[in-house]
Design a protein around this motif. Structure first.
Motif, PDB file in Angstrom:
ATOM      1  N   ASP A   1      31.371  40.360  41.647  1.00 36.61           N
ATOM      2  CA  ASP A   1      32.464  40.231  40.578  1.00 36.61           C
ATOM      3  C   ASP A   1      32.160  41.084  39.312  1.00 36.61           C
ATOM      4  N   SER A  56      48.094  30.835  42.715  1.00 39.03           N
ATOM      5  CA  SER A  56      48.018  32.185  43.133  1.00 39.03           C
ATOM      6  C   SER A  56      49.152  32.924  43.220  1.00 39.03           C
ATOM      7  N   ASP A  68      35.912  44.959  43.991  1.00 41.15           N
ATOM      8  CA  ASP A  68      35.854  43.395  44.204  1.00 41.15           C
ATOM      9  C   ASP A  68      36.938  42.953  43.047  1.00 41.15           C
ATOM     10  N   TYR A  69      36.838  41.457  42.972  1.00 43.28           N
ATOM     11  CA  TYR A  69      37.618  41.009  42.090  1.00 43.28           C
ATOM     12  C   TYR A  69      37.267  41.136  40.679  1.00 43.28           C
ATOM     13  N   PHE A 107      40.996  35.578  38.663  1.00 39.91           N
ATOM     14  CA  PHE A 107      40.534  36.684  39.410  1.00 39.91           C
ATOM     15  C   PHE A 107      41.652  37.384  39.619  1.00 39.91           C
ATOM     16  N   ALA A 109      42.729  40.403  42.235  1.00 39.12           N
ATOM     17  CA  ALA A 109      42.065  41.153  43.486  1.00 39.12           C
ATOM     18  C   ALA A 109      42.842  42.674  43.437  1.00 39.12           C
TER      19      ALA A 109
END
Length: 202
Positions: A1, A56, A68-69, A107, A109
């Motif tokens: 992360d 989401s 990565d996120y 988060f 993506a």
């Protein structure tokens, strides 16, 4: 992360007055993890629930080239981002937790998919039918709606895999949990625009 302080990541420059993503209808998935449940009050017809709300959706303007996120854990950044604006229609009171820090994470993506989680405590209205007490069976729901957007603009659905989960250590002195089920509201809702006009949504 990867975590960035305020202003260090290019995405931050895009956050000010962020509008709703352009996709129509915007697909928003959500689910719960129920941490604790209790205080069923027969006189007030309410109960309390402490839970984690997960959502989401995808916003293509947040696409990035990190491997990565990207983790957002700063409340000042969150306040500048567009969020789906869901609310609990049958909650009498609700509050988010902020001890020792604001209880949330978000988060992003690489493809712009956003995963947001936050902790919330609710006092929820529930009509209790006590004519069979002490052998009664109660069904209580938590109604989640979009505060501003009709279905043609934003389609809110449960996560397909395990949308409602709960802490197995929950122990209710007067009740036994037999099932936790997800379902959908069936009805029309009027969204007020002006004193004499409204929008009708599902």
């Amino acid at each position: 992360d990867s975590e960035y302080p305020i202003g260090d990541h290019p995405i931050y420059k895009e956050l000010s007055n962020k509008p709703m993503p352009k996709q129509r209808p915007l697909q928003v998935n959500f689910g719960f993890y129920i941490e604790s449940l209790g205080n069923f009050r027969s006189t007030e017809m309410t109960f309390d629930v402490d839970m984690y709300l997960y959502m989401s959706w995808q916003d293509e303007t947040y696409k990035h080239n990190q491997s990565d996120y990207i983790l957002i854990s700063d409340k000042d950044i969150l306040d500048k981002m567009w969020l789906p604006g869901l609310y609990f229609a049958n909650a009498r009171t609700a509050y988010f937790h902020d001890v020792t820090v604001h209880n949330f994470n978000l988060f992003i993506a690489p493809d712009g998919t956003i995963a947001y989680g936050t902790r919330v405590t609710l006092n929820v209205a529930c009509n209790l039918f006590l004519q069979d007490y002490p052998l009664d069976k109660q069904v209580c729901g938590i109604k989640v709606l979009s505060y501003a957007h009709v279905k043609e603009e934003m389609n809110v659905t449960w996560f397909s895999d395990g949308p409602i989960r709960f802490n197995p250590a929950i122990n209710l002195p007067e009740f036994h949990i037999t099932a936790l089920e997800s379902s959908y509201c069936d009805g029309l809702f009027h969204y007020t625009i002006t004193k004499n006009s409204s929008r009708i949504g599902w």
